[in-house]
Design a protein around this motif. Sequence first.
Motif, PDB file in Angstrom:
ATOM      1  N   ARG A  99       1.172  -1.090  -0.177  1.00 17.71           N
ATOM      2  CA  ARG A  99      -0.525   0.091   0.177  1.00 17.71           C
ATOM      3  C   ARG A  99       1.129   0.942   0.212  1.00 17.71           C
ATOM      4  O   ARG A  99       0.718   2.523  -0.641  1.00 17.71           O
ATOM      5  CB  ARG A  99      -1.193   0.152   1.087  1.00 17.71           C
ATOM      6  CG  ARG A  99      -2.211  -1.012   0.738  1.00 17.71           C
ATOM      7  CD  ARG A  99      -3.005  -1.041   2.417  1.00 17.71           C
ATOM      8  NE  ARG A  99      -4.469  -1.863   1.545  1.00 17.71           N
ATOM      9  CZ  ARG A  99      -4.783  -1.956   2.720  1.00 17.71           C
ATOM     10  NH1 ARG A  99      -4.631  -1.957   4.295  1.00 17.71           N
ATOM     11  NH2 ARG A  99      -5.775  -2.872   2.996  1.00 17.71           N
ATOM     12  N   LYS A 100       2.027   1.079   0.566  1.00 20.86           N
ATOM     13  CA  LYS A 100       3.137   2.240   0.815  1.00 20.86           C
ATOM     14  C   LYS A 100       3.854   2.800  -0.781  1.00 20.86           C
ATOM     15  O   LYS A 100       3.559   3.880  -0.680  1.00 20.86           O
ATOM     16  CB  LYS A 100       4.144   2.309   2.054  1.00 20.86           C
ATOM     17  CG  LYS A 100       5.182   3.540   1.738  1.00 20.86           C
ATOM     18  CD  LYS A 100       6.016   2.812   2.867  1.00 20.86           C
ATOM     19  CE  LYS A 100       6.895   3.476   3.001  1.00 20.86           C
ATOM     20  NZ  LYS A 100       8.273   3.533   3.694  1.00 20.86           N
ATOM     21  N   ILE A 101       4.203   1.932  -1.172  1.00 22.02           N
ATOM     22  CA  ILE A 101       4.307   2.117  -3.104  1.00 22.02           C
ATOM     23  C   ILE A 101       3.304   1.739  -3.175  1.00 22.02           C
ATOM     24  O   ILE A 101       3.847   3.092  -4.266  1.00 22.02           O
ATOM     25  CB  ILE A 101       4.967   0.089  -3.198  1.00 22.02           C
ATOM     26  CG1 ILE A 101       5.900   0.212  -2.225  1.00 22.02           C
ATOM     27  CG2 ILE A 101       5.360   0.278  -4.686  1.00 22.02           C
ATOM     28  CD1 ILE A 101       7.077  -1.658  -2.366  1.00 22.02           C
ATOM     29  N   ALA A 102       2.209   1.400  -3.288  1.00 21.00           N
ATOM     30  CA  ALA A 102       1.104   1.703  -3.990  1.00 21.00           C
ATOM     31  C   ALA A 102       1.057   3.961  -4.395  1.00 21.00           C
ATOM     32  O   ALA A 102       0.423   3.760  -5.513  1.00 21.00           O
ATOM     33  CB  ALA A 102      -0.147   1.003  -4.257  1.00 21.00           C
ATOM     34  N   ASP A 103       1.022   3.830  -3.031  1.00 25.95           N
ATOM     35  CA  ASP A 103       0.721   5.278  -2.534  1.00 25.95           C
ATOM     36  C   ASP A 103       1.347   6.179  -3.691  1.00 25.95           C
ATOM     37  O   ASP A 103       1.614   7.346  -3.329  1.00 25.95           O
ATOM     38  CB  ASP A 103       0.533   5.856  -1.150  1.00 25.95           C
ATOM     39  CG  ASP A 103      -0.634   5.201   0.004  1.00 25.95           C
ATOM     40  OD1 ASP A 103      -1.834   5.256  -1.508  1.00 25.95           O
ATOM     41  OD2 ASP A 103      -0.861   5.389   0.728  1.00 25.95           O
ATOM     42  N   LEU A 104       3.267   5.927  -3.278  1.00 23.57           N
ATOM     43  CA  LEU A 104       4.271   6.550  -3.740  1.00 23.57           C
ATOM     44  C   LEU A 104       3.924   6.732  -5.186  1.00 23.57           C
ATOM     45  O   LEU A 104       4.263   7.421  -6.333  1.00 23.57           O
ATOM     46  CB  LEU A 104       5.553   6.145  -3.528  1.00 23.57           C
ATOM     47  CG  LEU A 104       6.897   6.425  -4.141  1.00 23.57           C
ATOM     48  CD1 LEU A 104       6.476   8.213  -3.415  1.00 23.57           C
ATOM     49  CD2 LEU A 104       7.486   5.734  -3.389  1.00 23.57           C
ATOM     50  N   ALA A 105       3.878   5.735  -5.823  1.00 25.91           N
ATOM     51  CA  ALA A 105       2.992   5.112  -7.428  1.00 25.91           C
ATOM     52  C   ALA A 105       1.718   6.331  -7.805  1.00 25.91           C
ATOM     53  O   ALA A 105       2.287   6.554  -8.771  1.00 25.91           O
ATOM     54  CB  ALA A 105       2.984   3.828  -7.718  1.00 25.91           C
TER      55      ALA A 105
END
Length: 143
Positions: A99-105
């Motif tokens: 989720r953290k990486i998705a938010d950054l993306a």
Amino acid sequence: MENKSYPMHELGIAKSEDLKYEIKSYLDNKTHSSAYLKVCSNELKRLGHMDLSLVMESIAHAKLNFEAMLMEAFGMKEDIRLNLNNVLVRAEEDVKLARKIADLAMEKKEWEVYNLMYELAKTEAENLTAIMGVLNRMIKDRN
């Protein structure tokens, strides 16, 4: 009733600490080898080489099975409930990280990465629910 005519694979068959160390070292060095083969399989599929893709996928699956058997021989954990709990803990961490990486993306407007990470987080969350169901049923059946 246990059938003794067929050999059964058991957890923790490696008793020697030296042997356990060597197995653990081997596993550490093989990290993700089956995943790399699956990546190659996916790329071959995209390039239209379905026959080669299937061969690579089959090899990846076989390697994954052997890696799992080595982990069993090492005796990763002899209690299935503890194993499942460890999977739950790791999966919860994976969901948060995905989720953290998705938010950054999303912030970077890299939509393909966002979609991949969003689906990964969603699948991991579904897996968590399924594993918790198995654990709850095991606990209920024991009581």
